[in-house]
Enzyme design. Structure first.
Site, PDB file in Angstrom:
ATOM      1  CB  CYS A 190     -43.864  53.935 -18.081  1.00  0.00           C
ATOM      2  SG  CYS A 190     -42.894  52.809 -17.055  1.00  0.00           S
TER       3      CYS A 190
ATOM      4  CG  HIS B 202     -46.464  54.062 -23.809  1.00  0.00           C
ATOM      5  ND1 HIS B 202     -45.116  53.931 -23.995  1.00  0.00           N
ATOM      6  CD2 HIS B 202     -46.991  54.189 -25.059  1.00  0.00           C
ATOM      7  CE1 HIS B 202     -44.831  53.946 -25.285  1.00  0.00           C
ATOM      8  NE2 HIS B 202     -45.961  54.109 -25.957  1.00  0.00           N
TER       9      HIS B 202
ATOM     10  CG  HIS C  60     -42.681  50.838 -20.934  1.00  0.00           C
ATOM     11  ND1 HIS C  60     -42.392  52.125 -20.531  1.00  0.00           N
ATOM     12  CD2 HIS C  60     -43.572  50.958 -21.945  1.00  0.00           C
ATOM     13  CE1 HIS C  60     -43.076  52.978 -21.294  1.00  0.00           C
ATOM     14  NE2 HIS C  60     -43.803  52.288 -22.157  1.00  0.00           N
TER      15      HIS C  60
END
Length: 156
Positions: free
Chosen positions: A55, A118, A106
């Protein structure tokens, strides 16, 4: 015959528009054009290239394309820029989530209209809605990285 060919061409073009991979979309921002080319790239823990992203490697890669430096980890990226309320998000803002139960783990890039992009562990680079149950429950904060001038150039 001409009508059938034109209808088929229209159908093919509409599929490209729906999937985010249109042949040419003059209305897309530079940011959207960049991330649309990366959709579908596999997730790779520690990955920072088009061979595979995690990510924060993904967000770092995208911003680097616009000469903007981001720290390597999602936790560190959450300390960059300035905090922004969820209600005030604009394209180019970073959005952060607690997916591990241990704080920020994240990160994605907000694109507008409730959508962010993402690198997902299960699906690779993908777009999702912030209000999807999984992400809504895990949303932590957002940071504005782009200056107003950068926003005008890159994300609008």
């Amino acid at each position: 015959m001409k009508k059938a060919v034109l209808a088929l061409l229209g159908f093919v073009l509409s599929l490209g528009l729906l999937s985010g991979n249109a042949f040419a979309d003059d209305s897309a921002s530079k940011l959207e054009a960049k991330v649309n080319k990366l959709i579908g790239i596999d997730y790779d823990y520690g990955g920072t290239t088009t061979k595979g992203f995690d990510c924060s490697g993904f967000t770092q890669y995208v911003f680097k394309a616009f000469d903007i430096s981001l720290d390597r980890s999602s936790r560190d990226q959450a300390g960059q820029g300035k905090a922004v309320d969820k209600d005030d998000l604009r394209a180019g803002d970073l959005v952060f989530f607690n997916t591990s139960g241990n704080g920020i783990s994240h990160v994605g890039i907000y694109l507008g209209d409730g959508v962010f992009v993402h690198a997902s562990t299960n699906n690779g680079v993908i777009k999702n809605k912030l209000n999807e149950s999984y992400y809504a429950k895990r949303y932590v904060t957002a940071r504005r990285i782009l200056t107003n001038d950068q926003y005008q150039d890159i994300a609008r």
